[in-house]
Motif scaffolding. Structure first.
Motif, PDB file in Angstrom:
ATOM      1  N   LYS A  55       0.808  -1.390  -0.145  1.00  0.00           N
ATOM      2  CA  LYS A  55       0.059   0.042   0.039  1.00  0.00           C
ATOM      3  C   LYS A  55       0.823   1.156   0.103  1.00  0.00           C
ATOM      4  CE  LYS A  55      -3.999  -1.839   0.378  1.00  0.00           C
ATOM      5  NZ  LYS A  55      -5.031  -1.558  -0.738  1.00  0.00           N
ATOM      6  N   SER A 212      -9.799  11.279  -2.579  1.00  0.00           N
ATOM      7  CA  SER A 212      -9.612  10.801  -1.103  1.00  0.00           C
ATOM      8  C   SER A 212      -8.463   9.811  -0.973  1.00  0.00           C
ATOM      9  CB  SER A 212     -10.940  10.137  -0.389  1.00  0.00           C
ATOM     10  OG  SER A 212     -11.484   9.553  -1.130  1.00  0.00           O
ATOM     11  N   THR A 213      -7.613   9.742  -2.037  1.00  0.00           N
ATOM     12  CA  THR A 213      -6.468   8.682  -2.040  1.00  0.00           C
ATOM     13  C   THR A 213      -5.416   9.214  -1.602  1.00  0.00           C
ATOM     14  OG1 THR A 213      -7.371   8.033  -4.202  1.00  0.00           O
ATOM     15  CG2 THR A 213      -5.215   7.141  -3.598  1.00  0.00           C
ATOM     16  N   TYR A 214      -4.590   8.531  -0.666  1.00  0.00           N
ATOM     17  CA  TYR A 214      -3.443   9.209  -0.109  1.00  0.00           C
ATOM     18  C   TYR A 214      -2.471   9.374  -1.011  1.00  0.00           C
ATOM     19  CZ  TYR A 214      -4.864   8.574   4.747  1.00  0.00           C
ATOM     20  OH  TYR A 214      -5.386   8.403   6.167  1.00  0.00           O
ATOM     21  N   ASN A 225      -0.812  10.638  13.277  1.00  0.00           N
ATOM     22  CA  ASN A 225      -2.295  10.815  13.657  1.00  0.00           C
ATOM     23  C   ASN A 225      -2.394   9.480  14.556  1.00  0.00           C
ATOM     24  OD1 ASN A 225      -3.681  12.945  13.473  1.00  0.00           O
ATOM     25  ND2 ASN A 225      -4.771  12.419  11.424  1.00  0.00           N
ATOM     26  N   PHE A 226      -1.753   8.447  14.262  1.00  0.00           N
ATOM     27  CA  PHE A 226      -1.935   7.028  14.987  1.00  0.00           C
ATOM     28  C   PHE A 226      -0.707   6.997  15.777  1.00  0.00           C
ATOM     29  CE2 PHE A 226      -4.867   5.974  11.630  1.00  0.00           C
ATOM     30  CZ  PHE A 226      -6.076   5.820  12.532  1.00  0.00           C
ATOM     31  N   TYR A 227      -0.048   7.941  16.164  1.00  0.00           N
ATOM     32  CA  TYR A 227       1.034   7.778  17.259  1.00  0.00           C
ATOM     33  C   TYR A 227       2.309   7.108  16.825  1.00  0.00           C
ATOM     34  CZ  TYR A 227      -3.250   8.722  19.626  1.00  0.00           C
ATOM     35  OH  TYR A 227      -4.678   9.153  19.829  1.00  0.00           O
TER      36      TYR A 227
ATOM     37  N   GLU B  69      -5.443  14.137  18.149  1.00  0.00           N
ATOM     38  CA  GLU B  69      -4.186  13.590  18.144  1.00  0.00           C
ATOM     39  C   GLU B  69      -3.406  14.808  18.008  1.00  0.00           C
ATOM     40  OE1 GLU B  69      -6.939  12.606  16.399  1.00  0.00           O
ATOM     41  OE2 GLU B  69      -7.224  10.572  17.486  1.00  0.00           O
ATOM     42  N   LYS B  93      -7.893   8.051  27.290  1.00  0.00           N
ATOM     43  CA  LYS B  93      -6.348   7.780  27.130  1.00  0.00           C
ATOM     44  C   LYS B  93      -5.083   8.195  27.931  1.00  0.00           C
ATOM     45  CE  LYS B  93      -2.939   7.780  23.026  1.00  0.00           C
ATOM     46  NZ  LYS B  93      -2.473   6.356  23.048  1.00  0.00           N
ATOM     47  N   VAL B 186     -11.237   8.323  11.271  1.00  0.00           N
ATOM     48  CA  VAL B 186     -10.878   6.561  11.450  1.00  0.00           C
ATOM     49  C   VAL B 186     -12.156   6.220  12.275  1.00  0.00           C
ATOM     50  CG1 VAL B 186      -9.665   5.002  11.764  1.00  0.00           C
ATOM     51  CG2 VAL B 186      -8.560   7.167  11.281  1.00  0.00           C
ATOM     52  N   LYS B 421      -3.771   0.086  16.418  1.00  0.00           N
ATOM     53  CA  LYS B 421      -2.935  -0.419  15.342  1.00  0.00           C
ATOM     54  C   LYS B 421      -3.805  -0.899  14.114  1.00  0.00           C
ATOM     55  CE  LYS B 421       1.647  -0.505  16.921  1.00  0.00           C
ATOM     56  NZ  LYS B 421       2.411  -1.306  18.070  1.00  0.00           N
ATOM     57  N   ILE B 423      -6.998  -0.381  13.681  1.00  0.00           N
ATOM     58  CA  ILE B 423      -7.898   0.319  12.807  1.00  0.00           C
ATOM     59  C   ILE B 423      -6.985   1.128  11.972  1.00  0.00           C
ATOM     60  CG2 ILE B 423      -9.995   0.034  14.218  1.00  0.00           C
ATOM     61  CD1 ILE B 423      -9.582   2.764  15.079  1.00  0.00           C
ATOM     62  N   SER B 424      -5.705   1.555  12.327  1.00  0.00           N
ATOM     63  CA  SER B 424      -5.083   2.583  11.483  1.00  0.00           C
ATOM     64  C   SER B 424      -4.460   1.842  10.232  1.00  0.00           C
ATOM     65  CB  SER B 424      -3.947   3.284  12.387  1.00  0.00           C
ATOM     66  OG  SER B 424      -2.913   1.987  12.570  1.00  0.00           O
ATOM     67  N   TRP B 427      -7.561   1.691   7.923  1.00  0.00           N
ATOM     68  CA  TRP B 427      -7.516   2.885   7.217  1.00  0.00           C
ATOM     69  C   TRP B 427      -6.570   3.294   6.156  1.00  0.00           C
ATOM     70  CZ3 TRP B 427     -11.973   5.392   7.046  1.00  0.00           C
ATOM     71  CH2 TRP B 427     -12.089   6.654   6.938  1.00  0.00           C
ATOM     72  N   THR B 428      -5.294   2.785   6.464  1.00  0.00           N
ATOM     73  CA  THR B 428      -4.313   3.330   5.398  1.00  0.00           C
ATOM     74  C   THR B 428      -4.960   2.345   4.168  1.00  0.00           C
ATOM     75  OG1 THR B 428      -2.796   3.273   7.310  1.00  0.00           O
ATOM     76  CG2 THR B 428      -1.984   3.316   5.130  1.00  0.00           C
ATOM     77  N   ASN B 429      -5.081   1.055   4.555  1.00  0.00           N
ATOM     78  CA  ASN B 429      -5.343   0.113   3.237  1.00  0.00           C
ATOM     79  C   ASN B 429      -6.690   0.607   2.425  1.00  0.00           C
ATOM     80  OD1 ASN B 429      -3.568  -1.609   3.987  1.00  0.00           O
ATOM     81  ND2 ASN B 429      -5.089  -3.068   5.295  1.00  0.00           N
ATOM     82  N   ARG B 431      -7.387   3.712   2.307  1.00  0.00           N
ATOM     83  CA  ARG B 431      -6.949   5.301   1.573  1.00  0.00           C
ATOM     84  C   ARG B 431      -6.169   4.903   0.389  1.00  0.00           C
ATOM     85  NH1 ARG B 431      -8.715   9.567   4.666  1.00  0.00           N
ATOM     86  NH2 ARG B 431      -8.224  10.983   2.810  1.00  0.00           N
TER      87      ARG B 431
END
Lengths: 265, 439
Positions: A55, A212-214, A225-227, B69, B93, B186, B421, B423-424, B427-429, B431
């Motif tokens: 990806k 909306s594609t990265y 955003n996900f740390y 975030e 959190k 997300v 992890k 769900i992130s 989300w990447t998948n 997007r």
């Protein structure tokens, strides 16, 4: 004069400070995170993780595609424009240059917002053509950056060389391919650098154009955003390496002619 | 010697507090004759009020952030704040990471005159907070509510029947291909994915009559197991392909201009969209899907590191929360932001009057309904509004949803690191580039 009392070294201090604070320091933070894991130990894992993640590689490909098509369309639009402007086919060339370049002074989000409405009228539903719209938006955004260097390098071209080619029997196409294009190479190279690289990461245009594609920029943002600062930083580093590589390549291309008057902004 | 001013570093979302400067014609004249007008920024008013009330100077250093975030990252990078206003999951959190300072006992004493928060918080919201726990600790000891709401679908009733907008699966419906926007978020999207995934069970009588309905609902809507995430990914991926776009802010304007016929929206933004559209002569409506919705809230909490056990500072921090909970200030903030405050007002009637001011039917109006809000304002309080019938589907419904809607809501908690992890990655998948969408 008071100014005389400053040495060259002292005059360099403001920029050196700027460089350290806003370039070197943040960059070291990025590099630190890129090569460490969550526990802060050194690792190369993040680097390989990028290239084994289909990806992520797909995103890189998509970004390059957007940048490539944008650059091509900018070039195709800008070259004839720059030529017409530079060759003085109109009596008020300088005014026309202004017309071509002034849009640059308007904030690009405003310009894209306006463009969006125009495209919406033409296309009906913008969401059907995300890739096309992105490229149109970026072309619109970056076009002046291509016109200006081309204009300068065509302007400085010795027209006697073109006439000589014609006298020696070259056809119109031959003059273009064999004389004009090589001579305007420095302008092309600096235009391409100024369009291609920003187009790879300018995700704001994508957002505004409902794509909306990265691309690389948004992918990096999502990791933060996900740390996940480590992988996010690694992707930034990889992008940085690509930029260095590309500028090196383009530098080599443009080198021969740049002293002759290749334009740079 | 005069004591040095207390410095209170407050971080809040952008445009999430009254900044004053209202025009005179914006004055809100309530039933009881109270006039409300935001002249100065809330922050300045607090500084003045604090000095007047407690005889101590306080100086607020106010800053803003875009997302939870972003706030978290800022604090990790070393920014220190005393009081922040994140969403429920971020409060949890921060609680888990032991970074929050618990409120003092006196903060919860309703006998104290200045304790506007505990005196005014809605009984409904308070009960939700009491049930919400992180480990063994109640969230309410660490977070005081600010604004709250639901998540739903804003739609154009001319183009979309209410029945359609009352289900999350509308977002997958090919009939609305490229005509609905989703939120670029997300967590919210994942919630919707789960809503579609469990659609049949959620609408079935069996679950609704189950005495453990709430527990089951909460468990499903907070499930981040590998299988569930994989199934949600499929649904959300289809949803994204069907959607007009994933937006953060453009959805509201696109509804008004008619680019889209529906969009997923938080209730407060829904109110804003509906108001804006009204000004442009377009009537929109809001529906909370029947399966289940996300009950969200943002709340004020105090950072341990910032306060560093400074008693004076903590007093000022708690006073800040109480000041914002003072009924007239609540009205100012609600007017300015458009969201619904968690404060019902306690003995004060101002907040109810404000709801009446906004949504009460005009005298002589024929098509009216009685709109009960007892759950929110409490039984002893005036709580049933006579409103235009259309408000059953519009702003009033968005701001104070009927209790039946809230019964089907669940709070989305903070996920485990593993869950985050997963769900992130999901989300990447969803997007990232997919060959089929090139053209």
């Amino acid at each position: 004069m008071k100014l005389r009392t400053f040495t060259r070294k002292q005059l360099g201090i403001p920029y050196a400070l700027f460089l350290v604070l806003f370039v070197i320091l943040p960059l070291s933070v990025v590099l630190y995170y890129a090569f460490t894991n969550e526990q802060g130990q050194f690792t190369m894992e993040n680097f390989f993780a990028f290239f084994t993640n289909t990806k992520a590689v797909g995103t890189l490909f998509y970004s390059i595609m957007i940048a490539f098509v944008t650059t091509l369309s900018c070039l195709a639009l800008a070259y004839p424009t720059a030529y017409i402007l530079a060759k003085g086919m109109f009596s008020h060339g300088a005014v026309l240059v202004m017309v071509a370049v002034t849009p640059m002074w308007i904030n690009f989000t405003l310009r894209i917002t306006a463009l969006k409405e125009i495209l919406n009228v033409i296309e009906g539903n913008l969401a059907y053509y995300p890739f096309l719209n992105t490229v149109i938006g970026m072309t619109y955004d970056f076009l002046p950056f291509m016109i200006l260097p081309l204009y300068t390098s065509i302007l400085k071209m010795d027209s006697q060389l073109l006439e000589a080619a014609e006298d020696l029997g070259a056809s119109g196409w031959e003059i273009f391919w064999k004389v004009m294009l090589p001579l305007s190479m420095p302008g092309i190279v600096s235009g391409v650098t100024m369009v291609f690289l920003p187009a790879m990461t300018n995700y704001v245009v994508l957002d505004m154009m409902y794509n909306s594609t990265y691309i690389m920029g948004s992918l990096i943002g999502s990791y933060f955003n996900f740390y996940d600062w480590n992988n996010g930083s690694m992707i930034s580093t990889i992008l940085l390496l690509m930029i260095v590589l590309l500028s090196w390549i383009s530098g080599r291309f443009g080198d021969s002619g740049s002293r002759e008057g290749g334009a740079s902004l | 010697m005069e004591e040095e001013a207390i410095v209170l570093r407050i971080a809040n979302s952008e445009e999430y507090i009254d900044e004053g400067g209202w025009d005179d014609d914006e004055t809100i004249l309530l039933q009881s004759g109270t006039k409300i007008l935001g002249v100065h920024p809330m922050v300045d008013d607090f500084e003045a009020w604090y000095e007047e009330t407690y005889g101590e100077k306080v100086r607020v250093e106010y800053s803003t952030y875009g997302t939870n975030e972003e706030l978290y990252n800022q604090m990790t990078l070393g920014n220190t704040f005393d009081v922040v206003c994140p969403s429920e999951y971020m409060i949890m959190k921060l609680m888990e990471e032991e970074r929050l300072q618990a409120f003092s006992d006196s903060f919860f004493d309703p006998g104290e005159e200045m304790n506007y928060y505990i005196k005014g918080v809605s009984p409904y919201i308070d009960s939700v907070f009491r049930e919400l726990k992180m480990g063994d600790e109640e969230v309410r000891r660490y977070g005081a509510g600010y604004m709250w709401g639901t998540m739903g679908i804003v739609y154009n009733p001319d183009k979309v029947p209410r029945e359609a907008a009352s289900h999350w699966s509308m977002l997958l419906d090919r009939a609305y291909y490229k005509q609905i926007t989703m939120k670029d978020s997300v967590r919210d999207s994942y919630f919707i994915g789960l809503g579609v995934l469990h659609e049949n069970e959620l609408l079935g009588q069996q679950l609704i009559q189950d005495p453990r309905y709430n527990e089951t609902l909460s468990a499903w809507m907070n499930d981040t197991s590998e299988q569930t995430v994989a199934r949600a990914e499929q649904i959300l991926s289809d949803m994204r392909k069907n959607a007009y776009s994933l937006e953060t802010d453009s959805g509201k304007a696109d509804m008004v201009t008619g680019k889209v016929v529906a969009n997923m929206q938080w209730s407060g933004d829904a109110v804003y969209s509906l108001d804006q559209a009204e000004e442009d002569g377009v009537e929109l409506a809001y529906a909370v899907p029947e399966e289940c919705s996300n009950l969200w809230f943002d709340g004020w909490c105090m950072m341990k590191k910032g306060l560093s056990e400074d008693r004076r500072k903590q007093n000022a921090a708690e006073a800040w929360i109480n000041f914002l909970s003072r009924p007239d200030n609540v009205v100012r903030n609600m007017y300015y932001i458009g969201y619904t405050s968690v404060i019902a007002g306690g003995k004060s009637n101002l907040i109810y009057e404000y709801a009446e001011y906004c949504y009460g039917a005009e005298e002589g109006s024929e098509d009216t309904v009685e709109y009960p809000m007892e759950y929110f304002f409490g039984a002893e309080h005036e709580n049933t509004l006579v409103a235009e019938k259309s408000q059953l589907e519009r702003q009033l419904y968005a701001q104070y949803p009927p209790v039946e809607v809230l019964d089907r809501c669940a709070v989305m908690k903070c996920f485990s690191d593993e869950g985050n992890k997963r769900i992130s990655r999901m989300w990447t998948n969803i997007r990232c580039f997919d060959w089929t969408e090139l053209f």
